[in-house]
Scaffold this active site. Structure first.
Site, PDB file in Angstrom:
ATOM      1  NE  ARG A   1      14.459 -65.104  32.534  1.00 33.05           N
ATOM      2  CZ  ARG A   1      14.257 -65.563  33.843  1.00 33.05           C
ATOM      3  NH1 ARG A   1      15.169 -65.952  34.764  1.00 33.05           N
ATOM      4  NH2 ARG A   1      12.854 -65.292  34.456  1.00 33.05           N
TER       5      ARG A   1
ATOM      6  N   GLY B   1      17.752 -69.332  41.437  1.00 32.11           N
ATOM      7  CA  GLY B   1      18.902 -70.369  41.287  1.00 32.11           C
ATOM      8  C   GLY B   1      19.819 -70.277  40.378  1.00 32.11           C
TER       9      GLY B   1
ATOM     10  CB  THR C   1      21.302 -65.464  40.222  1.00 35.06           C
ATOM     11  OG1 THR C   1      20.633 -64.912  38.922  1.00 35.06           O
ATOM     12  CG2 THR C   1      22.465 -64.147  40.612  1.00 35.06           C
TER      13      THR C   1
ATOM     14  CG  ASP D   1       9.825 -69.310  40.370  1.00 39.62           C
ATOM     15  OD1 ASP D   1       8.865 -68.804  40.172  1.00 39.62           O
ATOM     16  OD2 ASP D   1      10.738 -69.294  39.638  1.00 39.62           O
TER      17      ASP D   1
ATOM     18  CG  MET E   1       4.660 -66.915  36.556  1.00 36.17           C
ATOM     19  SD  MET E   1       5.744 -65.642  36.682  1.00 36.17           S
ATOM     20  CE  MET E   1       5.730 -64.986  34.646  1.00 36.17           C
ATOM     21  N   GLY E   2       5.911 -70.181  39.006  1.00 37.12           N
ATOM     22  CA  GLY E   2       6.471 -71.060  39.903  1.00 37.12           C
ATOM     23  C   GLY E   2       7.470 -71.883  39.265  1.00 37.12           C
ATOM     24  CG  HIS E   3      11.176 -72.460  36.520  1.00 35.01           C
ATOM     25  ND1 HIS E   3      12.591 -72.841  36.617  1.00 35.01           N
ATOM     26  CD2 HIS E   3      11.165 -72.415  35.090  1.00 35.01           C
ATOM     27  CE1 HIS E   3      13.001 -73.232  35.752  1.00 35.01           C
ATOM     28  NE2 HIS E   3      12.354 -73.108  34.548  1.00 35.01           N
TER      29      HIS E   3
ATOM     30  NE  ARG F   1     -15.377 -67.852  29.098  1.00 33.63           N
ATOM     31  CZ  ARG F   1     -16.200 -68.860  28.337  1.00 33.63           C
ATOM     32  NH1 ARG F   1     -15.857 -69.935  28.242  1.00 33.63           N
ATOM     33  NH2 ARG F   1     -17.465 -68.344  27.542  1.00 33.63           N
TER      34      ARG F   1
ATOM     35  NE  ARG G   1       9.284 -61.569  36.758  1.00 37.75           N
ATOM     36  CZ  ARG G   1       9.997 -62.091  35.633  1.00 37.75           C
ATOM     37  NH1 ARG G   1       9.778 -63.425  35.461  1.00 37.75           N
ATOM     38  NH2 ARG G   1      10.247 -61.118  34.803  1.00 37.75           N
TER      39      ARG G   1
HETATM   40  O1  F6P Z   1      11.728 -67.235  37.917  1.00 40.25           O
HETATM   41  C1  F6P Z   1      10.642 -66.260  37.906  1.00 40.25           C
HETATM   42  C2  F6P Z   1       9.645 -66.817  36.609  1.00 40.25           C
HETATM   43  O2  F6P Z   1       8.773 -65.601  36.922  1.00 40.25           O
HETATM   44  C3  F6P Z   1       9.192 -68.078  36.772  1.00 40.25           C
HETATM   45  O3  F6P Z   1       8.116 -68.232  37.520  1.00 40.25           O
HETATM   46  C4  F6P Z   1       8.734 -67.983  35.280  1.00 40.25           C
HETATM   47  O4  F6P Z   1       8.678 -69.417  34.761  1.00 40.25           O
HETATM   48  C5  F6P Z   1       9.764 -67.273  34.702  1.00 40.25           C
HETATM   49  O5  F6P Z   1      10.511 -66.610  35.600  1.00 40.25           O
HETATM   50  C6  F6P Z   1       9.339 -66.260  33.527  1.00 40.25           C
HETATM   51  O6  F6P Z   1      10.382 -65.774  32.819  1.00 40.25           O
HETATM   52  P1  F6P Z   1      10.588 -64.531  31.915  1.00 40.25           P
HETATM   53  O7  F6P Z   1      10.103 -63.428  32.782  1.00 40.25           O
HETATM   54  O8  F6P Z   1      11.687 -64.535  31.452  1.00 40.25           O
HETATM   55  O9  F6P Z   1       9.348 -64.665  30.914  1.00 40.25           O
END
Ligand code: F6P
Length: 378
Positions: free
Chosen positions: A74, A111, A113, A135, A177-179, A294, A303
């Site tokens: 990153r 985004g 990148t 995302d 996930m999805g930020h 739960r 991913r």
């Molecule tokens: O942008 C992809 C993503 O998987 C997001 O959904 C998530 O918030 C973030 O990356 C997690 O990042 P890392 O792999 O650095 O924990």
């Protein structure tokens, strides 16, 4: 004359990256006789000149492989961690670029990148990018590769959670996930038949969610699935966050350093309390409904692994279109998915924007039409 093309993958990895590397490479080598040099671990490899020659042999057998054969990071070119400091390493990267006589640099990423690639293009490199992320939040493209695979994984997880939730008459809160974008939670929530879907774009009222679950119980369904996006938050948290952001903006405007520090500290505190917001949500739902709850956090599972057929197809066609654009000398653009085709979009129009789920998006209407609770009072 042979053209030399560099390629790197940056940001979080995503299924389809290798398919895209292969697509760019096969088309560039096969159709145009270009030579491809991969840089390892994102922009860091460009800074450190860590390379791998990509010939037909290296590109073979990677279509179905998850992750990225190049590695990723990153790191940002203008804020590169060096020792215990961060430094602007753009000029060092430019040296590497010239050392390899590159005619183009292909950057595959989300985004962040796109932003970093734009920075390099403004500093003398012929840059072209491809949109990847699970995302699906990159502006200017119909879709990003990685999203479809994650959607499939998340949907299968919700399918599996149904039988255990049903057997125990429980609420299962599943975090996706999805930020800051709700595409994955909304898509998988609908496809997996979640009863409640909570998105960052629609701050929720916990009482509305609890009422929806109680209503299901009254109708004889003692179990429920709540699909919650990692960026989703309650209306109170959203208001508190908006207030801190406004305070920070005002402090910046007024050039009031003390006020700015105070707002920053408040934001850090708020972020800390929000770290466990899905667990808090589950606990509150237990209290309000009397049902057992739960939490399942899907995390990086979404991913990993083999890309779906749709992602392989998307990544390959964008990769091949990228080679065409390099051949034509079109740079400073992202190769966007548009319908069945691909088109170049200026990076200047892509950066600094996030593609969120618009309130009037058809998927939102679909969810409401079939009775899914989105956590807001209508
Ligand atoms: O942008 C992809 C993503 O998987 C997001 O959904 C998530 O918030 C973030 O990356 C997690 O990042 P890392 O792999 O650095 O924990």
């Amino acid at each position: 004359m042979t053209q030399f093309v560099g390629i790197l993958t940056a940001g979080g990895d995503s299924p389809g990256l290798n398919a895209a590397i292969r697509g760019v490479g096969k088309a560039a080598i096969g159709a145009y006789g270009m030579q491809i040099i991969g840089f390892r671990d994102g922009f860091r490899g460009l800074m450190q000149d860590r390379t791998i020659r990509l010939t037909g042999a290296e590109l073979s057998g990677i279509l179905t492989v998850g992750g990225t054969i190049l590695g990723t990071s990153r790191d940002k070119p203008h804020k590169m961690p060096v020792g215990d400091q961060t430094m602007d390493m753009t000029s060092v990267m430019l040296e590497t670029y010239h050392k390899h006589h590159l005619d183009a640099l292909v950057c595959l990423g989300g985004g962040g990148t796109q932003k970093n690639a734009y920075h390099l293009s403004q500093n003398g490199m012929n840059v072209i990018t491809l949109p990847k992320t699970i995302d699906n939040d990159v502006s200017g493209t119909d879709m990003t590769f990685g999203f479809d695979t994650a959607l499939g994984i998340a949907t299968e997880a919700i399918d599996r959670l149904h039988s255990t939730a049903h057997s125990h008459h429980r609420i299962i809160v599943v975090e996706l996930m999805g930020h800051n974008a709700g595409w994955l939670a909304l898509g998988a929530g609908i496809a997996g038949g979640a009863d409640v879907i909570l998105l960052p774009e629609i701050p929720y009222d916990i009482n509305v969610v609890a009422e929806a679950l109680r209503q299901r119980q009254r109708r004889g369904s003692g179990f429920s699935i709540v699909a919650v996006s990692e960026g989703a938050m309650s209306q109170e948290d959203a208001e508190a966050l908006a207030k801190v952001a406004a305070d920070r903006a005002a402090a910046k405007e007024e050039k009031d350093e003390k006020k700015r520090e105070r707002a920053k500290a408040k934001l850090e505190k708020l972020n800390l309390t929000m770290q466990d917001k899905t667990l808090r949500l589950s606990r509150r739902l237990e209290e309000l409904t009397g049902l057992e709850s739960r939490v399942t956090i899907l995390g990086h599972l979404q991913r990993g692994g083999t890309p779906s057929a749709a992602d392989r197809l998307l990544a390959t066609r964008l990769g091949a279109a990228c080679a065409d654009l390099i051949h034509q000398g079109t740079f400073g653009v992202m190769v966007a998915a548009r319908g069945d085709g691909a088109e170049p979009v200026p990076l200047a129009d892509v950066v600094g924007k996030v593609k969120l789920v618009p309130p009037g998006h058809p998927w939102i209407k679909t969810a409401r039409d079939i009775g899914v609770c989105l956590g807001d009072r209508l």
